[in-house]
Design an enzyme around this catalytic site. Structure first.
Site, PDB file in Angstrom:
ATOM      1  N   ASN A   1       0.814  -1.258   0.244  1.00 21.67           N
ATOM      2  CA  ASN A   1       0.221  -0.021   0.040  1.00 21.67           C
ATOM      3  C   ASN A   1       0.965   1.054  -0.235  1.00 21.67           C
ATOM      4  OD1 ASN A   1       1.470   0.122   2.824  1.00 21.67           O
ATOM      5  ND2 ASN A   1      -1.233   0.264   3.136  1.00 21.67           N
ATOM      6  N   LYS A   2       2.353   1.139  -0.424  1.00 18.85           N
ATOM      7  CA  LYS A   2       2.499   2.309  -0.159  1.00 18.85           C
ATOM      8  C   LYS A   2       2.747   2.744  -1.753  1.00 18.85           C
ATOM      9  CE  LYS A   2       3.367   1.814   4.372  1.00 18.85           C
ATOM     10  NZ  LYS A   2       2.337   0.916   4.783  1.00 18.85           N
ATOM     11  N   ILE A   3       4.028   3.990  -1.256  1.00 18.99           N
ATOM     12  CA  ILE A   3       4.096   4.700  -2.307  1.00 18.99           C
ATOM     13  C   ILE A   3       4.754   4.359  -3.253  1.00 18.99           C
ATOM     14  CG2 ILE A   3       6.274   6.069  -1.528  1.00 18.99           C
ATOM     15  CD1 ILE A   3       4.118   9.514  -2.894  1.00 18.99           C
TER      16      ILE A   3
END
Length: 382
Positions: free
Chosen positions: A193-195
Site C-alpha cells: 500500500n506504500k507509495i
C-alpha cells in the site's frame, strides 16, 4: 447506486508501471532467483542515489529495518525507547522484540507527529527516574514531515540517537533534504500500500559503514566468515529477494511522478470538499516541509456534524469505497497498556475524529468524483 454497481475502490492499492517487468524478466532469464543478485544491488544503489544516503540495505519489511536499526543503536533488554503513540504498531513492535520498553509521546496538532515539548518533558522525566532513554524513533505520519528542527535539537541536547521511521514518507523532503536521512539510521517500507512497493519489503539507510555492514550481516543469518556454517550471534532471515528488488527498481523510476500525483489528489480533495463544513484538512506541512501526501487524511468536525468517522466509513462501504480510520494510538492498545505515556489527548482526538480517503496514484477523476458524491450524501454542504 450501491456497491454492486461499482468495482472496488481501494484506499492505496499498488500501482505498477511499465519497467518492473523488464527487471523481473532479466532476473528470470539470468536465473537470478536466489535471495541476492544484481537487482538487489541495483535497488540499494537506486535508493542511495535518490536519498543521498551513503549506505542502504534492502530488507523484507520496514519492521525488519526498525528491528535491525535498534540493534545497531545498542537497544537491548531493559532499555527504554521513545516513540510516538500516534503511529502503526510496526513502529513499536521491534522495541519489544529486543526486550525493551516503549515510552509513548503524544502528537502536536499541526503535522500530527511527535510533539517536541512533550519529547523534552519525557526525556527529563525518564532521566530523573534513572532511566535515560536509549533511542528515539521519529515518525513522519502519512508522509508528513515531522518538526525535524525542533525534534533533532531536543535529541541532540540529551545525546539520544534517532531512528527515523520514514516508512510512509519516501519521496518527502524537509528543507530540500530527503526524509529518512536525518537520523542515525533511516527506515523505509515498500509494502503493497506504500507509495513505492516491492509487494513486501523495506530498507535501512545510514551514513555509518560499520552499521550498514552489521545490518547486512545480521539480515543474512549472521554467518561468520568460514567455509562451513558457523554462527556466533543470533541472525535473521531479513534480506529482500532479488526478484522483489527488481520490482523496486522499476518503481524507483516512477517515484517523482508518484509523489506529484499524491499531492495532486490531496489538493483535489481539499478543493472539492471545501464546501463541506463537517470536514477539516488540518494536517499541515511544517516550514520547509514537503510531504509526499501518502494518504489524504481528514477530520470530522463534531461542531458541524453528528456523523462519526465510523459512520462515514460504513457509508462509503455501501458504495464499495474503502476508507480507513486514523491509527489508533498505541497507548490505547491492549498490547501496550502498561507502557508510559506523555500526553495523549491530541492523538486520541485525532483518532476519534479522523478518516483516510482513497489516495492511490492510479485513481481517476471519475473515481474521485465518486468519493465526493458519496461523502456529500451523508455530510451536508455549506
Amino acid at each position: 447506486m450501491r456497491s454492486q454497481d461499482y468495482d472496488r475502490l481501494y484506499l492505496s492499492p499498488p500501482h505498477l508501471g511499465r519497467h518492473e517487468i523488464n527487471y523481473l524478466h532479466k532476473a528470470l532469464e539470468d536465473n537470478w532467483v536466489a535471495p541476492i543478485g544484481p537487482n538487489l544491488d541495483g535497488f540499494e544503489r537506486d535508493i542511495c542515489e535518490f536519498t543521498g544516503a551513503r549506505h542502504c540495505v534492502a530488507l523484507t519489511s520496514g519492521t525488519a529495518a526498525i528491528h535491525l536499526g535498534l540493534i545497531v543503536l545498542g537497544v537491548g533488554p531493559g532499555d527504554e525507547v521513545l516513540c510516538p503513540s500516534f503511529t502503526f504498531v510496526a513502529t513499536a513492535n521491534p522495541i519489544t522484540y529486543l526486550g525493551a520498553t516503549p515510552v509513548f509521546i503524544d502528537s502536536e496538532s499541526t503535522t500530527w507527529n511527535i510533539c517536541p515539548d512533550l519529547l523534552r518533558e519525557a526525556i527529563e522525566d525518564r532521566i530523573r527516574q534513572g532511566r535515560r532513554p536509549k533511542a528515539l524513533i521519529l515518525v513522519h505520519l502519512y508522509g508528513m514531515p515531522a518538526k525535524l528542527r525542533e525534534l533533532l535539537a531536543v535529541a541532540a541536547a540529551y545525546n539520544i540517537p534517532v531512528l527515523e521511521d520514514a516508512a510512509e514518507a519516501l519521496g518527502g523532503r524537509y528543507k530540500g533534504q530527503p526524509l529518512g536521512t536525518f537520523g542515525a539510521v533511516g527506515v523505509f517500507s515498500f509494502n503493497g500500500n506504500k507509495i513505492l512497493t516491492t509487494s513486501g519489503g523495506g530498507a535501512l539507510v545510514t551514513n555509518n559503514p560499520e552499521w550498514a555492514q552489521q545490518v547486512r550481516f545480521l539480515a543474512t543469518q549472521a554467518k561468520d566468515p568460514a567455509s562451513h556454517y558457523q554462527h556466533s550471534v543470533t541472525g535473521y532471515n531479513y534480506r529482500l529477494s532479488n526478484l522483489l528488488a527488481g520490482i523496486g527498481r522499476g518503481q524507483m523510476e516512477l517515484l517523482a511522478d508518484r509523489v506529484k500525483r499524491r499531492r495532486e489528489i490531496y489538493s483535489w480533495y481539499q478543493t472539492h470538499l471545501a464546501d463541506v463544513p463537517a470536514l477539516k484538512f488540518v494536517q499541515t506541512e511544517p516550514q520547509g516541509g514537503h510531504s509526499n501526501r501518502w494518504l489524504t487524511a481528514v477530520l470530522l468536525n463534531p461542531a458541524e456534524t453528528s456523523v462519526t468517522p465510523e459512520q462515514l466509513r460504513l457509508h462509503l462501504e455501501t458504495h464499495n469505497i474503502e476508507s480507513r480510520p486514523l491509527w489508533k494510538p498505541l497507548h490505547l492498545q491492549p498490547l501496550f497498556q502498561d507502557a508510559p505515556i506523555y500526553g495523549g489527548a491530541v492523538c486520541t482526538n485525532l483518532f476519534t475524529q479522523g478518516i483516510c480517503l482513497p489516495s492511490g496514484t492510479a485513481i481517476t477523476e471519475q473515481d474521485l468524483r465518486r468519493v465526493l458524491e458519496a461523502i456529500q450524501e451523508i455530510l451536508p454542504l455549506a
